[in-house]
Design a protein around this motif. Structure first.
Motif, PDB file in Angstrom:
ATOM      1  N   GLY A 185     -30.508   1.893  -7.904  1.00  0.00           N
ATOM      2  CA  GLY A 185     -30.417   0.618  -7.206  1.00  0.00           C
ATOM      3  C   GLY A 185     -28.981   0.157  -7.049  1.00  0.00           C
ATOM      4  N   GLN A 186     -28.207   0.275  -8.126  1.00  0.00           N
ATOM      5  CA  GLN A 186     -26.817  -0.155  -8.049  1.00  0.00           C
ATOM      6  C   GLN A 186     -26.013   0.703  -7.085  1.00  0.00           C
ATOM      7  N   ALA A 187     -26.358   1.991  -7.027  1.00  0.00           N
ATOM      8  CA  ALA A 187     -25.624   2.902  -6.141  1.00  0.00           C
ATOM      9  C   ALA A 187     -26.212   2.934  -4.734  1.00  0.00           C
ATOM     10  N   GLU A 188     -27.299   2.159  -4.509  1.00  0.00           N
ATOM     11  CA  GLU A 188     -28.014   2.187  -3.227  1.00  0.00           C
ATOM     12  C   GLU A 188     -28.347   3.626  -2.832  1.00  0.00           C
ATOM     13  N   TYR A 189     -28.868   4.366  -3.810  1.00  0.00           N
ATOM     14  CA  TYR A 189     -29.205   5.768  -3.597  1.00  0.00           C
ATOM     15  C   TYR A 189     -30.628   5.828  -3.038  1.00  0.00           C
ATOM     16  N   LEU A 190     -30.736   5.622  -1.741  1.00  0.00           N
ATOM     17  CA  LEU A 190     -32.031   5.447  -1.101  1.00  0.00           C
ATOM     18  C   LEU A 190     -32.852   6.723  -1.118  1.00  0.00           C
ATOM     19  N   ARG A 191     -32.203   7.846  -1.211  1.00  0.00           N
ATOM     20  CA  ARG A 191     -32.908   9.118  -1.135  1.00  0.00           C
ATOM     21  C   ARG A 191     -33.935   9.284  -2.244  1.00  0.00           C
ATOM     22  N   VAL A 192     -33.721   8.638  -3.389  1.00  0.00           N
ATOM     23  CA  VAL A 192     -34.643   8.819  -4.506  1.00  0.00           C
ATOM     24  C   VAL A 192     -35.614   7.649  -4.654  1.00  0.00           C
ATOM     25  N   ALA A 193     -35.633   6.744  -3.659  1.00  0.00           N
ATOM     26  CA  ALA A 193     -36.494   5.562  -3.795  1.00  0.00           C
ATOM     27  C   ALA A 193     -37.952   5.956  -3.974  1.00  0.00           C
ATOM     28  N   GLU A 194     -38.430   6.931  -3.183  1.00  0.00           N
ATOM     29  CA  GLU A 194     -39.824   7.344  -3.306  1.00  0.00           C
ATOM     30  C   GLU A 194     -40.088   8.008  -4.651  1.00  0.00           C
ATOM     31  N   VAL A 195     -39.120   8.772  -5.145  1.00  0.00           N
ATOM     32  CA  VAL A 195     -39.307   9.427  -6.434  1.00  0.00           C
ATOM     33  C   VAL A 195     -39.377   8.395  -7.549  1.00  0.00           C
ATOM     34  N   VAL A 196     -38.575   7.348  -7.445  1.00  0.00           N
ATOM     35  CA  VAL A 196     -38.651   6.269  -8.427  1.00  0.00           C
ATOM     36  C   VAL A 196     -40.061   5.695  -8.459  1.00  0.00           C
ATOM     37  N   GLU A 197     -40.630   5.463  -7.294  1.00  0.00           N
ATOM     38  CA  GLU A 197     -41.974   4.888  -7.234  1.00  0.00           C
ATOM     39  C   GLU A 197     -43.019   5.865  -7.741  1.00  0.00           C
ATOM     40  N   LEU A 198     -42.835   7.137  -7.464  1.00  0.00           N
ATOM     41  CA  LEU A 198     -43.789   8.134  -7.942  1.00  0.00           C
ATOM     42  C   LEU A 198     -43.766   8.235  -9.462  1.00  0.00           C
ATOM     43  N   VAL A 199     -42.568   8.304 -10.034  1.00  0.00           N
ATOM     44  CA  VAL A 199     -42.467   8.379 -11.493  1.00  0.00           C
ATOM     45  C   VAL A 199     -43.006   7.096 -12.118  1.00  0.00           C
ATOM     46  N   SER A 200     -42.749   5.970 -11.482  1.00  0.00           N
ATOM     47  CA  SER A 200     -43.279   4.701 -11.980  1.00  0.00           C
ATOM     48  C   SER A 200     -44.802   4.726 -12.008  1.00  0.00           C
ATOM     49  N   ALA A 201     -45.411   5.255 -10.948  1.00  0.00           N
ATOM     50  CA  ALA A 201     -46.873   5.352 -10.916  1.00  0.00           C
ATOM     51  C   ALA A 201     -47.386   6.298 -11.990  1.00  0.00           C
ATOM     52  N   ALA A 202     -46.683   7.409 -12.202  1.00  0.00           N
ATOM     53  CA  ALA A 202     -47.104   8.352 -13.233  1.00  0.00           C
ATOM     54  C   ALA A 202     -46.992   7.734 -14.625  1.00  0.00           C
ATOM     55  N   VAL A 203     -45.952   6.953 -14.850  1.00  0.00           N
ATOM     56  CA  VAL A 203     -45.802   6.261 -16.133  1.00  0.00           C
ATOM     57  C   VAL A 203     -46.941   5.264 -16.328  1.00  0.00           C
ATOM     58  N   ASP A 204     -47.272   4.520 -15.285  1.00  0.00           N
ATOM     59  CA  ASP A 204     -48.366   3.546 -15.396  1.00  0.00           C
ATOM     60  C   ASP A 204     -49.696   4.241 -15.642  1.00  0.00           C
ATOM     61  N   ARG A 205     -49.882   5.389 -15.029  1.00  0.00           N
ATOM     62  CA  ARG A 205     -51.117   6.135 -15.273  1.00  0.00           C
ATOM     63  C   ARG A 205     -51.200   6.560 -16.733  1.00  0.00           C
ATOM     64  N   ALA A 206     -50.107   7.077 -17.266  1.00  0.00           N
ATOM     65  CA  ALA A 206     -50.109   7.526 -18.661  1.00  0.00           C
ATOM     66  C   ALA A 206     -50.318   6.362 -19.618  1.00  0.00           C
ATOM     67  N   ALA A 207     -49.777   5.195 -19.280  1.00  0.00           N
ATOM     68  CA  ALA A 207     -49.869   4.030 -20.160  1.00  0.00           C
ATOM     69  C   ALA A 207     -51.181   3.274 -19.998  1.00  0.00           C
ATOM     70  N   GLY A 208     -52.037   3.704 -19.067  1.00  0.00           N
ATOM     71  CA  GLY A 208     -53.314   3.030 -18.874  1.00  0.00           C
ATOM     72  C   GLY A 208     -53.234   1.784 -18.021  1.00  0.00           C
ATOM     73  N   ARG A 209     -52.133   1.591 -17.318  1.00  0.00           N
ATOM     74  CA  ARG A 209     -51.990   0.421 -16.439  1.00  0.00           C
ATOM     75  C   ARG A 209     -52.485   0.822 -15.044  1.00  0.00           C
ATOM     76  N   TRP A 210     -53.781   0.779 -14.855  1.00  0.00           N
ATOM     77  CA  TRP A 210     -54.386   1.360 -13.657  1.00  0.00           C
ATOM     78  C   TRP A 210     -54.728   0.334 -12.588  1.00  0.00           C
ATOM     79  N   ASP A 211     -54.544  -0.926 -12.843  1.00  0.00           N
ATOM     80  CA  ASP A 211     -54.909  -1.942 -11.873  1.00  0.00           C
ATOM     81  C   ASP A 211     -54.075  -1.780 -10.599  1.00  0.00           C
ATOM     82  N   GLY A 212     -54.730  -1.504  -9.492  1.00  0.00           N
ATOM     83  CA  GLY A 212     -54.039  -1.305  -8.215  1.00  0.00           C
ATOM     84  C   GLY A 212     -53.317   0.018  -8.102  1.00  0.00           C
ATOM     85  N   LEU A 213     -53.448   0.879  -9.107  1.00  0.00           N
ATOM     86  CA  LEU A 213     -52.662   2.117  -9.123  1.00  0.00           C
ATOM     87  C   LEU A 213     -53.133   3.104  -8.059  1.00  0.00           C
TER      88      LEU A 213
END
Length: 950
Positions: free
Chosen positions: A621-649
């Motif tokens: 975010g600080q570097a405005e590295y837009l190329r990895v924005a989708e990967v950030v969201e994908l890893v975030s979703a995978a983390v939420d899945r592992a943690a059991g935070r499935w609402d809206g996932l």
């Protein structure tokens, strides 16, 4: 009620029209009332009215005026009446309505008998008007909408004036009108209507934040400032133009890739509706003004007066008069003391009105004027004008210079675009082509020019005799591009071939070997080979003396060890995160953190994954590295899945992976597919989960990608076990096990071994396999693998006393790791084991699993565990979702209706069609019914026959 014609809008939300919508609601809430919605073409008049009608329960008639040379009298109103045929037929209308029968032959059977013709045409027309008003009154209460009234014929205008004077009590009238279309005859009549003057709503362009919000609602993604600003500049805030631009881009690119590609905005076709309006305004200018405006369009959106004078040879006063005339016609506007085109597409329309030979001459004159101007050479603008002037040598030189300027500002995407344009010139000298291709190879990976660069590099490698060091560099670049496109095997092979050519370039060699050290990319390469590549990379880094290469190799080594569960990886990662050299290259820093976060998830280190994800997100975010924005969201979703935070996932994951060739990282679409398949395996429907996982497996096998091939096969194997397909489960687990052995990483194979043990039970082969797994996991710090090993040992030990302790230890391991779904599975297994073998009270463990499944919405698992609890006499503690369950354990009437049809063997789609429900609603009812009945699948529902409530 007649259906409102869809607007074709890409956005399901109305942006920036809250006050106007509120005003229209007050209009239709207090009939008789009149409203005129006006604005330029594409401003959103129809969209606003459509939003009003969709949210209103009022009956409506909608008529569309058309731009015809010989419009039919009252055609928009008659079209609206035709849509109301059923309503007209429901009750008889007054006799005067029969005057409409000759004009509506399709509805003649529903109308009163035709009236005898009148000899006076004016009297006949008046009677038709009275009949139309009477029919509107007959159909009231209603809202009458007539669209694009500026195109209406004179007879329709006369009728609207009549209607304003004789408006029925329960009818509200809304007209949409385009501004700039001259005087509207009915304005005066609407202003003096007995019911009160019409409310006039003038729509203005959206503001920059509203354009950004509109684009975000369409693309379902956050927009970088550069893209949002360029989109506003390109469209002038006209909603229709914004949507047409994005619609065009969506035809070419996946939605997730568009925000990172501002360069694609410059090559768009102009919507016809805007072309017509602009050309009409342009034709009203005199010849000199048109010539000057055409030159201005060639120069750019904001033409410089000096350049314009030099290009046209006109004097300042003549230019000023021409620009003023264009501004008066709405083609230009004043901004910051300069004349600008109203929006970029207006400029494009004027540009295309100039003949092609004249455009080439104007581009050349513009380039020459820019070259002679003060200040630094505007190389990007020069490249643009020389290219369109057909001067290829000057174009290539300036394009290469522009790419260099872009690189100096960290804009790899722009650099890649200029280089690609230069390489498209067919007459380039060989040395120039090679030089440009090497530069392209260096910037294309981060420049998102994958699709264009890959064939360019492949063609160059196939046709040009290159020196070894250049051939190696191009192969390395091509291999990285192929990997990012999801072609794991092809990319790996290219980089392996590059290594042999890079012996004299240790820095590049070290980077290539570091890429080959990554274990999670390709099948058929053992981890020992990856480790050897990593050692070779370290040696090359030492030879190069380049600290950045050393950082790259250390990142690769940490990743390699992390994927194997080696505790040493934690120390290496911590050392790197504290290293100023890594922090000095934020892109490398962000990529490393995201890759490590994924690796931590692979082995079950959730806490570590969350911390690394947060670091990667912050740095990107600080570097405005837009190329990895989708990967950030994908890893975030995978983390939420592992943690059991499935609402809206599930919805999030579908958005991430729903587009083929997903955004900047097509390879990540496989990861998104795996994540979706794993969620559906728990929540249902099982058929979709099987199909989703099967697609991931097919794509990964074709590409030769070992990850997510192994976990996808394992997840499918586990799902098939729950569907009693033991043979299919064993087949996929065995295939996954072959991949694990070929890779030599047992951390990835532990759950696969457990699937195979569950499918086959205790045999000599499975006992030997579990022992092999134990040996392979010695010293590994990987909670998922360790829990799977403990569970597998419990299964093959059968009824031995230590089995209970092994299962309890597995559950504790997963609980401490924070892996909620896996914890629920382990608790279910433990509780069932204790209940069925009488080794202890299994109720608490089953109840704990039930609550975990419920909290995550894992309906398929809820159905299974409910059946297990009933079979073992364990009470089900309703409500277990923390709130009141719908109908408790009793089927609702709709659930019973759906369940009866499912018991007959009907598919979800067949049930949906029969009951007029959506397929998704049927799936939800089936899952709920199975859970309440304690049945694991539809098969048992059919076998049970009756549907007595539990």
């Amino acid at each position: 009620m007649p259906r409102v014609a869809p607007s074709g809008s890409l956005s399901d939300v109305l942006i920036g029209r809250g006050s106007e919508l509120s005003l229209l609601r007050t209009v239709i809430a207090a009939p008789p009332s009149l409203a005129i919605v006006e604005g330029e073409a594409g401003i959103g008049k129809s969209r606003l009215v459509g939003e009003l009608l969709s949210a209103s329960g009022a009956r409506r008639l909608v008529g569309q005026c058309e731009q015809l040379q010989e419009p039919l009298p009252l055609s928009p109103l008659l079209d609206a009446f035709r849509l109301a045929g059923d309503l007209i037929a429901s009750r008889p209308a007054g006799p005067v309505v029969g005057a409409l029968a000759p004009l509506l032959p399709e509805l003649a059977g529903h109308l009163p008998p035709p009236l005898p013709p009148l000899p006076d045409q004016r009297a006949e027309r008046h009677r038709v008007f009275r009949a139309a008003v009477a029919l509107l009154d007959h159909l009231s209460p209603l809202v009458l909408v007539l669209e694009d009234v500026h195109w209406a014929d004179g007879g329709t205008h006369d009728f609207l004036a009549f209607l304003a004077a004789h408006q029925p009590r329960d009818v509200a009238v809304i007209l949409t009108v385009r501004t700039g279309s001259g005087s509207l005859p009915i304005r005066e009549a609407f202003a003096r209507a007995p019911s009160g003057p019409a409310r006039v709503l003038t729509l203005v362009p959206l503001s920059p934040p509203e354009v950004e919000e509109l684009a975000r609602s369409i693309l379902k993604a956050e927009l970088p400032r550069t893209f949002a600003a360029l989109l506003y500049e390109k469209t002038g805030g006209i909603p229709f133009v914004v949507e047409e631009v994005l619609r065009t881009l969506l035809e070419r690119l996946p939605a997730g890739e568009i925000p990172g590609r501002p360069d694609v905005l410059s090559a768009l076709a102009v919507p016809t509706v805007l072309r017509d309006v602009v050309l009409q305004r342009l034709s009203s200018l005199d010849g000199a003004a048109r010539e000057i405006l055409g030159a201005a369009a060639v120069i750019g959106t904001t033409p410089d007066d000096r350049v314009l004078a030099e290009v046209t040879g006109r004097g300042p006063l003549e230019i000023a008069k021409a620009l003023a005339s264009a501004q008066a016609m709405g083609l230009l506007h004043e901004e910051d003391g300069q004349s600008r085109f109203r929006h970029a597409l207006a400029r494009q329309i004027v540009y295309e009105s100039v003949t092609a030979p004249e455009r080439r001459w104007l581009h050349l004159r513009t380039a020459q004027a820019l070259e002679s101007g003060p200040g630094p050479r505007p190389v990007a603008r020069l490249a643009h004008h020389f290219r369109l002037a057909g001067r290829t040598e000057e174009f290539v030189a300036n394009a290469e210079a522009a790419a260099g300027t872009a690189l100096s500002h960290g804009n790899d995407a722009t650099a890649a675009r200029f280089l690609l344009q230069a390489l498209e010139v067919g007459s380039l000298p060989r040395e120039t082509r090679v030089r440009l291709a090497v530069k392209l190879g260096r910037v294309a990976v981060d420049g998102l020019a994958h699709a264009e660069a890959v064939p360019m590099l492949e063609r160059l490698l196939a046709t040009e005799p290159l020196p070894a060091h250049l051939r190696g560099e191009l192969r390395f670049a091509l291999g990285r591009l192929l990997r990012q496109q999801g072609e794991a095997r092809a990319g790996h092979l290219q980089i392996e071939r590059a290594v042999g050519d890079l012996g004299d370039r240790p820095a590049l060699l070290g980077r290539a070997l570091a890429v080959l050290a990554a274990p999670e990319t390709v099948v058929d390469r053992h981890v020992s080979e990856h480790a050897a590549r990593c050692d070779e990379a370290g040696e090359a880094a030492r030879r190069s003396g380049d600290p950045d290469v050393d950082i790259a190799v250390r990142i690769a080594r940490a990743s390699l060890l992390l994927e194997q569960g080696d505790p040493e990886s934690g120390r290496l990662i911590d050392d790197l995160l504290r290293d100023d050299r890594l922090r000095g290259v934020p892109r490398e820093h962000a990529r490393a953190c995201l890759n490590w976060a994924q690796g931590a998830l692979h082995i079950g280190r959730l806490e570590r994954a969350e911390a690394l994800l947060a670091e990667g997100r912050r740095v990107a975010g600080q570097a405005e590295y837009l190329r990895v924005a989708e990967v950030v969201e994908l890893v975030s979703a995978a983390v939420d899945r592992a943690a059991g935070r499935w609402d809206g996932l599930e919805a999030r994951v579908r958005r991430l992976g729903g587009t083929p060739g997903w955004a900047a990282f097509p390879a990540a679409s496989m990861e998104a597919g795996l994540l979706l398949g794993a969620l559906l395996a728990a929540t249902g429907p099982a058929e979709e989960a099987v199909a989703c996982l099967g697609e991931v497996i097919a794509v990964a096998e074709r590409a030769g990608a070992v990850w997510p091939l192994i976990p996808a096969k394992m997840t499918l194997s586990r799902l098939l076990l729950t569907l009693d397909d033991v043979a299919g489960a064993a087949e996929h687990a065995t295939a996954a096990l072959s991949l694990v052995r070929a890779k030599g990483n047992w951390v990835w194979g532990a759950e696969t071994v457990l699937c195979l043990v569950d499918a086959l039970g205790r045999t000599a082969g499975t006992v030997e396999l579990v022992d092999e797994l134990g040996t392979g996991l010695e010293g590994a710090d990987a909670p998922i693998a360790r829990a799977a090993l403990l569970t597998a040992r419990a299964v093959v030990s059968q009824d031995r006393p230590e089995a209970d302790g092994l299962l309890d230890a597995a559950r504790t391991t997963l609980q401490e790791a924070g892996l909620r779904y896996e914890e629920a599975q382990a608790a279910e297994r433990l509780g069932r084991w204790r209940c069925e073998r009488g080794t202890g009270d299994g109720g608490p463990a089953l109840e704990a699993a039930l609550r975990l499944y419920a909290a995550m919405g894992a309906d398929r698992d809820l159905a299974r565990i409910s059946r297990i609890m009933r079979q073992n006499g364990v009470p089900i503690p309703y409500p277990w979702r923390g709130g009141r369950p719908s109908h408790g354990q009793t089927l609702s009437s709709r659930e019973r209706e759906v369940a009866l049809l499912a018991a007959e063997g009907k598919t979800n789609q067949e049930i949906a069609t029969e009951l007029f429900l959506s397929r998704r609603t049927v799936e939800s009812h089936v899952s709920s019914a199975l859970r309440k009945l304690g049945l694991p699948s539809r098969r048992e529902l059919r076998a049970q026959g009756g549907l007595a409530d539990p």
